[in-house]
Design a protein around this motif. Structure first.
Motif, PDB file in Angstrom:
ATOM      1  N   GLY A 122      35.101  42.679  33.509  1.00 33.32           N
ATOM      2  CA  GLY A 122      35.456  42.446  32.157  1.00 33.32           C
ATOM      3  C   GLY A 122      35.048  41.014  31.679  1.00 33.32           C
ATOM      4  N   TYR A 250      33.577  45.542  28.902  1.00 31.78           N
ATOM      5  CA  TYR A 250      33.709  46.145  30.217  1.00 31.78           C
ATOM      6  C   TYR A 250      32.469  46.554  30.568  1.00 31.78           C
ATOM      7  CZ  TYR A 250      38.998  45.392  29.842  1.00 31.78           C
ATOM      8  OH  TYR A 250      40.194  44.841  29.430  1.00 31.78           O
ATOM      9  N   ASP A 290      34.882  38.262  34.769  1.00 31.66           N
ATOM     10  CA  ASP A 290      36.131  38.664  35.604  1.00 31.66           C
ATOM     11  C   ASP A 290      36.005  40.166  36.427  1.00 31.66           C
ATOM     12  OD1 ASP A 290      37.627  36.588  34.783  1.00 31.66           O
ATOM     13  OD2 ASP A 290      38.087  37.552  32.878  1.00 31.66           O
ATOM     14  N   VAL A 292      36.653  43.440  37.715  1.00 30.86           N
ATOM     15  CA  VAL A 292      37.830  44.607  37.389  1.00 30.86           C
ATOM     16  C   VAL A 292      37.256  45.894  37.919  1.00 30.86           C
ATOM     17  CG1 VAL A 292      38.960  45.730  35.483  1.00 30.86           C
ATOM     18  CG2 VAL A 292      38.302  43.343  34.960  1.00 30.86           C
ATOM     19  N   THR A 294      38.275  49.687  39.658  1.00 33.66           N
ATOM     20  CA  THR A 294      39.411  50.954  39.468  1.00 33.66           C
ATOM     21  C   THR A 294      39.048  52.015  40.171  1.00 33.66           C
ATOM     22  OG1 THR A 294      38.175  51.988  37.678  1.00 33.66           O
ATOM     23  CG2 THR A 294      39.781  49.924  37.210  1.00 33.66           C
TER      24      THR A 294
END
Length: 321
Positions: A122, A250, A290, A292, A294
């Motif tokens: 991100g 993103y 950052d 990120v 998932t």
């Protein structure tokens, strides 16, 4: 009954073949398509992940930069690739979702031709201007821009890129006129900002990271809802008076349709594992990103949220790609 048994046997055979294939994968290098040229945030974050992901999977990750059309050339190449686990797409999710809502001609369907694997990073964007522009704050920038007979120019990574749509979002939120100048990626846009050929960029922190101390530009604010941990001295556009402004771009990993779920799951798990490495975290922090990561299911939900956000911006801006 015989037909039903035959069908069941055939499906079982296909499943067994797919499972066996997934177990032997990967047996050769994996191509990771990056739909922008070297130097931008998409490329920087992809290379960081590619290095560590290759080690985790036991095969090298080969970065394949396919620039053009605001990221669509690379995305289309991935969507049209064989789903055998040897082609992946590391792309700006905002750009993919923007094209999903704004493109008049769609060579692929984001929801059916590409499979979510994992988010990767991100990244806030920042408002940066050429050094010769007589402004030192967002407030001064808005006053100056509104006073010009001809609109100031802002460069982006291409039509339909997150940088482009962030500029349109800013124009709506701040009530200011700006003229869009599209490039084939963040790198060329930054080159022209440094050279004074354009006035402004809304660019990601990784793409700006090499230029923080460059006297040829001034970085005025970040676009995210909260300040960047890397540059906490930079205020947000919200703090500067641009109400309700919040953009984080993103970057994530996708696979062509038909890629075995076992492989998608394996790559997704590897992404989450390498994201814990101190070396990767340090490299991403240095780049202004950052981490990120998932599950595929969580990534799908985030993609849907991005589609809804950019659809609202597109509706007002009436952008057709």
């Amino acid at each position: 009954m015989q037909r039903r048994n035959f069908l069941c046997a055939t499906l079982a055979a296909v499943a067994t073949t797919r499972t066996a294939f997934a177990q032997s994968w990967p047996s050769k290098p994996i191509r990771m398509i990056v739909p922008y040229p070297p130097g931008g945030a998409n490329d920087i974050t992809a290379r960081i992940y590619g290095q560590h992901l290759g080690s985790a999977l036991g095969q090298s990750i080969v970065i394949d930069n396919r620039a053009g059309a605001g990221g669509e050339i690379g995305a289309e190449a991935a969507a049209n690739s064989v789903g055998d686990g040897y082609t992946l797409l590391f792309a700006a999710i905002g750009t993919l979702t923007i094209h999903a809502v704004a493109a008049t001609s769609k060579p692929y369907d984001l929801n059916t031709d590409l499979m979510p694997v994992s988010m990767g990073a991100g990244v806030p964007l920042a408002l940066a201007v050429r050094a010769s522009l007589p402004v030192n704050s967002v407030k001064e920038f808005l006053v100056y821009a509104r006073a010009q007979k001809q609109p100031l120019t802002y460069g982006s990574a291409g039509n339909g890129s997150t940088q482009h749509m962030t500029g349109e979002y800013f124009k709506q939120a701040a009530n200011v006129g700006l003229l869009h100048v599209p490039y084939k990626g963040s790198g060329p846009a930054m080159t022209d900002l440094l050279g004074g050929q354009i006035d402004v960029v809304f660019e990601t922190l990784p793409a700006l990271s090499a230029h923080y101390a460059n006297p040829k530009i001034k970085i005025l604010a970040v676009t995210s809802g909260t300040r960047s941990s890397m540059l906490p001295e930079l205020m947000t556009l919200r703090e500067a008076g641009v109400a309700d402004f919040d953009v984080t771009t993103y970057y994530g990993l996708l696979a062509p349709k038909g890629t075995p779920k076992a492989i998608v799951g394996q790559v997704s798990a590897a992404m989450r594992d390498v994201a814990k490495k101190p070396e990767l975290l340090a490299a991403m922090n240095k780049a202004g990103a950052d981490v990120v990561t998932t599950t595929p299911e969580r990534m799908q939900a985030m993609v849907q949220a991005e589609i809804e956000k950019w659809a609202r911006v597109q509706k007002t801006a009436q952008i057709k790609l």
